[in-house]
Scaffold this motif. Structure first.
Motif, PDB file in Angstrom:
ATOM      1  N   ALA A 132      10.530   2.617   4.432  1.00  0.00           N
ATOM      2  CA  ALA A 132      10.667   3.216   5.793  1.00  0.00           C
ATOM      3  C   ALA A 132      10.196   4.677   6.056  1.00  0.00           C
ATOM      4  O   ALA A 132       9.737   4.951   7.110  1.00  0.00           O
ATOM      5  CB  ALA A 132      11.884   2.710   6.131  1.00  0.00           C
ATOM      6  N   ASP A 133      10.655   5.348   5.341  1.00  0.00           N
ATOM      7  CA  ASP A 133      10.445   6.946   5.520  1.00  0.00           C
ATOM      8  C   ASP A 133       9.145   7.102   5.247  1.00  0.00           C
ATOM      9  O   ASP A 133       8.459   8.153   6.362  1.00  0.00           O
ATOM     10  CB  ASP A 133      11.322   7.754   4.604  1.00  0.00           C
ATOM     11  CG  ASP A 133      12.881   7.563   4.972  1.00  0.00           C
ATOM     12  OD1 ASP A 133      13.145   7.416   6.060  1.00  0.00           O
ATOM     13  OD2 ASP A 133      13.538   7.976   3.790  1.00  0.00           O
ATOM     14  N   ARG A 134       8.255   6.515   4.522  1.00  0.00           N
ATOM     15  CA  ARG A 134       6.908   6.859   4.332  1.00  0.00           C
ATOM     16  C   ARG A 134       6.078   6.226   5.502  1.00  0.00           C
ATOM     17  O   ARG A 134       5.093   6.959   6.134  1.00  0.00           O
ATOM     18  CB  ARG A 134       6.385   6.255   3.042  1.00  0.00           C
ATOM     19  CG  ARG A 134       5.018   6.539   2.310  1.00  0.00           C
ATOM     20  CD  ARG A 134       5.083   6.366   1.041  1.00  0.00           C
ATOM     21  NE  ARG A 134       3.727   6.440   0.373  1.00  0.00           N
ATOM     22  CZ  ARG A 134       2.945   7.555   0.503  1.00  0.00           C
ATOM     23  NH1 ARG A 134       3.350   8.781   0.857  1.00  0.00           N
ATOM     24  NH2 ARG A 134       1.773   7.425   0.002  1.00  0.00           N
ATOM     25  N   THR A 170       2.386  -3.797   5.447  1.00  0.00           N
ATOM     26  CA  THR A 170       3.189  -3.444   4.779  1.00  0.00           C
ATOM     27  C   THR A 170       4.461  -4.315   4.707  1.00  0.00           C
ATOM     28  O   THR A 170       4.458  -5.119   5.566  1.00  0.00           O
ATOM     29  CB  THR A 170       3.942  -2.011   5.207  1.00  0.00           C
ATOM     30  OG1 THR A 170       4.858  -1.556   4.346  1.00  0.00           O
ATOM     31  CG2 THR A 170       4.232  -2.352   6.562  1.00  0.00           C
ATOM     32  N   ASN A 171       5.222  -4.255   3.670  1.00  0.00           N
ATOM     33  CA  ASN A 171       6.527  -5.155   3.540  1.00  0.00           C
ATOM     34  C   ASN A 171       7.657  -4.384   4.470  1.00  0.00           C
ATOM     35  O   ASN A 171       8.740  -5.122   4.289  1.00  0.00           O
ATOM     36  CB  ASN A 171       6.724  -5.707   2.200  1.00  0.00           C
ATOM     37  CG  ASN A 171       7.215  -4.516   1.307  1.00  0.00           C
ATOM     38  OD1 ASN A 171       7.609  -3.191   1.662  1.00  0.00           O
ATOM     39  ND2 ASN A 171       6.770  -4.944   0.020  1.00  0.00           N
ATOM     40  N   GLY A 172       7.359  -3.026   4.673  1.00  0.00           N
ATOM     41  CA  GLY A 172       8.500  -2.585   5.242  1.00  0.00           C
ATOM     42  C   GLY A 172       9.748  -1.846   4.463  1.00  0.00           C
ATOM     43  O   GLY A 172      10.748  -0.981   4.951  1.00  0.00           O
ATOM     44  N   SER A 173       9.259  -1.968   3.174  1.00  0.00           N
ATOM     45  CA  SER A 173      10.600  -1.304   2.100  1.00  0.00           C
ATOM     46  C   SER A 173      10.635   0.112   2.115  1.00  0.00           C
ATOM     47  O   SER A 173      11.444   0.648   1.597  1.00  0.00           O
ATOM     48  CB  SER A 173      10.388  -2.026   0.810  1.00  0.00           C
ATOM     49  OG  SER A 173       8.984  -1.666   0.306  1.00  0.00           O
ATOM     50  N   ARG A 192       3.830   9.320  12.252  1.00  0.00           N
ATOM     51  CA  ARG A 192       4.230  10.627  13.056  1.00  0.00           C
ATOM     52  C   ARG A 192       2.866  11.270  12.644  1.00  0.00           C
ATOM     53  O   ARG A 192       2.624  12.349  13.513  1.00  0.00           O
ATOM     54  CB  ARG A 192       5.397  11.097  12.595  1.00  0.00           C
ATOM     55  CG  ARG A 192       6.393  10.511  13.100  1.00  0.00           C
ATOM     56  CD  ARG A 192       7.921  10.979  12.962  1.00  0.00           C
ATOM     57  NE  ARG A 192       8.672  10.618  13.432  1.00  0.00           N
ATOM     58  CZ  ARG A 192      10.157  11.233  13.438  1.00  0.00           C
ATOM     59  NH1 ARG A 192      10.484  12.272  12.898  1.00  0.00           N
ATOM     60  NH2 ARG A 192      11.142  10.493  14.303  1.00  0.00           N
ATOM     61  N   GLN A 193       2.215  11.035  11.412  1.00  0.00           N
ATOM     62  CA  GLN A 193       0.939  11.940  11.198  1.00  0.00           C
ATOM     63  C   GLN A 193      -0.179  11.658  11.771  1.00  0.00           C
ATOM     64  O   GLN A 193      -1.372  12.117  11.648  1.00  0.00           O
ATOM     65  CB  GLN A 193       0.872  11.911   9.675  1.00  0.00           C
ATOM     66  CG  GLN A 193       1.688  12.702   9.078  1.00  0.00           C
ATOM     67  CD  GLN A 193       1.603  14.348   9.198  1.00  0.00           C
ATOM     68  OE1 GLN A 193       0.683  14.894   9.416  1.00  0.00           O
ATOM     69  NE2 GLN A 193       2.715  15.071   9.456  1.00  0.00           N
ATOM     70  N   PRO A 195       0.820  -1.204   0.039  1.00  0.00           N
ATOM     71  CA  PRO A 195       0.065   0.198  -0.092  1.00  0.00           C
ATOM     72  C   PRO A 195       0.879   1.249  -0.097  1.00  0.00           C
ATOM     73  O   PRO A 195       0.372   2.298  -0.635  1.00  0.00           O
ATOM     74  CB  PRO A 195      -0.933  -0.032   1.396  1.00  0.00           C
ATOM     75  CG  PRO A 195      -0.986  -1.644   1.568  1.00  0.00           C
ATOM     76  CD  PRO A 195       0.346  -2.337   1.053  1.00  0.00           C
ATOM     77  N   LEU A 196       2.158   1.569   0.775  1.00  0.00           N
ATOM     78  CA  LEU A 196       2.720   2.418   0.765  1.00  0.00           C
ATOM     79  C   LEU A 196       3.246   2.983  -0.574  1.00  0.00           C
ATOM     80  O   LEU A 196       3.975   4.309  -0.640  1.00  0.00           O
ATOM     81  CB  LEU A 196       3.993   2.344   1.904  1.00  0.00           C
ATOM     82  CG  LEU A 196       3.541   2.409   2.986  1.00  0.00           C
ATOM     83  CD1 LEU A 196       4.462   2.066   4.162  1.00  0.00           C
ATOM     84  CD2 LEU A 196       2.643   3.543   3.566  1.00  0.00           C
ATOM     85  N   LEU A 197       3.200   2.204  -1.543  1.00  0.00           N
ATOM     86  CA  LEU A 197       3.605   2.599  -2.969  1.00  0.00           C
ATOM     87  C   LEU A 197       2.710   3.498  -3.590  1.00  0.00           C
ATOM     88  O   LEU A 197       2.689   4.031  -4.634  1.00  0.00           O
ATOM     89  CB  LEU A 197       3.792   1.423  -3.996  1.00  0.00           C
ATOM     90  CG  LEU A 197       5.045   0.543  -3.568  1.00  0.00           C
ATOM     91  CD1 LEU A 197       5.157  -0.583  -4.421  1.00  0.00           C
ATOM     92  CD2 LEU A 197       6.321   1.162  -3.301  1.00  0.00           C
TER      93      LEU A 197
END
Length: 231
Positions: free
Chosen positions: A104-106, A99-102, A112-113, A75-77
């Protein structure tokens, strides 16, 4: 954003909640045992569910459902994920992210949001065997390790999980994973099940005995580790 599926009710995907699960297409990994290959390697755009339709469904189910799971693929893509999640949260729903954790920054940004309430991160294998297990030779695990530490040090609810496949995991791998994620909130060992929609057909599950031995191994490092999918 490419929504390829919507499971209207699940009692399993979001711990403690009656939820629905939204499936997003697209992934940067090519795990041979992936049970959602149609979301990774051969996405049919004609199956796309408009965001407006998914949001309308959630609005209609307000007061009936009490959580939303977003899974994939990865999903983070999805470039539109933040706006989509904000709309879901504006309806009052807690959100669980798989997530697959790839990214990390996102992942850190979403935490944090305050955009996610629960994160489930796949631990594919020991760091030394990651590339082989995700179908990408010489994969750099820096982001995976960063995501692991991010979750362990965060205040968010989370779980790690590993799908155990006979061709890819042995006892030594589980020992290394246990050491790696020592002290984690929750860790689930999932027995591989052939969904019929794999990237590489013909893979096999380990025996129940192996799974029980694997659980004893990881419990040395994550005392509340559990087995999942043993039926």
């Amino acid at each position: 954003m490419n929504i390829q599926g919507l499971q209207k009710v699940t009692l399993l995907d979001f711990p403690g909640k009656v939820a629905c699960t939204i499936f997003l297409a697209g992934c940067n990994f090519r795990c041979p045992y992936c049970h959602n290959a149609s979301l990774v390697t051969h996405v049919d755009m004609s199956d796309n569910i408009p965001e407006e339709e998914a949001l309308a469904f959630l609005e209609k189910r307000s007061g009936i459902l009490d959580g939303v799971c977003i899974t994939g693929g990865e999903p983070l893509l999805a470039s539109g994920l933040e706006a989509f999640v904000r709309e879901i949260r504006d309806m009052g729903y807690p959100v669980k992210l798989d997530t697959n954790g790839s990214s990390a920054d996102r992942l850190e940004y979403f935490i944090r949001q305050g955009l996610v309430d629960y994160v489930a991160m796949d631990i594919k294998n020991s760091p030394e065997k990651y590339g082989m297990t995700i179908g990408i030779d010489d994969y750099d695990t820096e982001n995976i390790k960063k995501s692991v530490q991010l979750l362990i040090k965060s205040d968010i609810s989370y779980e790690f999980r590993t799908t155990i496949v006979r061709e890819y995991h042995n006892r030594e791998d589980l020992e290394e994973i246990g050491k790696w994620i020592a002290g984690a909130q929750h860790y689930y060992l999932q027995r591989f099940v052939d969904s019929g929609d794999l990237i590489r057909p013909g893979l096999r599950a380990h025996t129940e005995k192996f799974m029980e031995q694997a659980l004893r191994t990881v419990k040395k490092y994550v005392p509340n580790a559990e087995l999942r999918g043993m039926q």
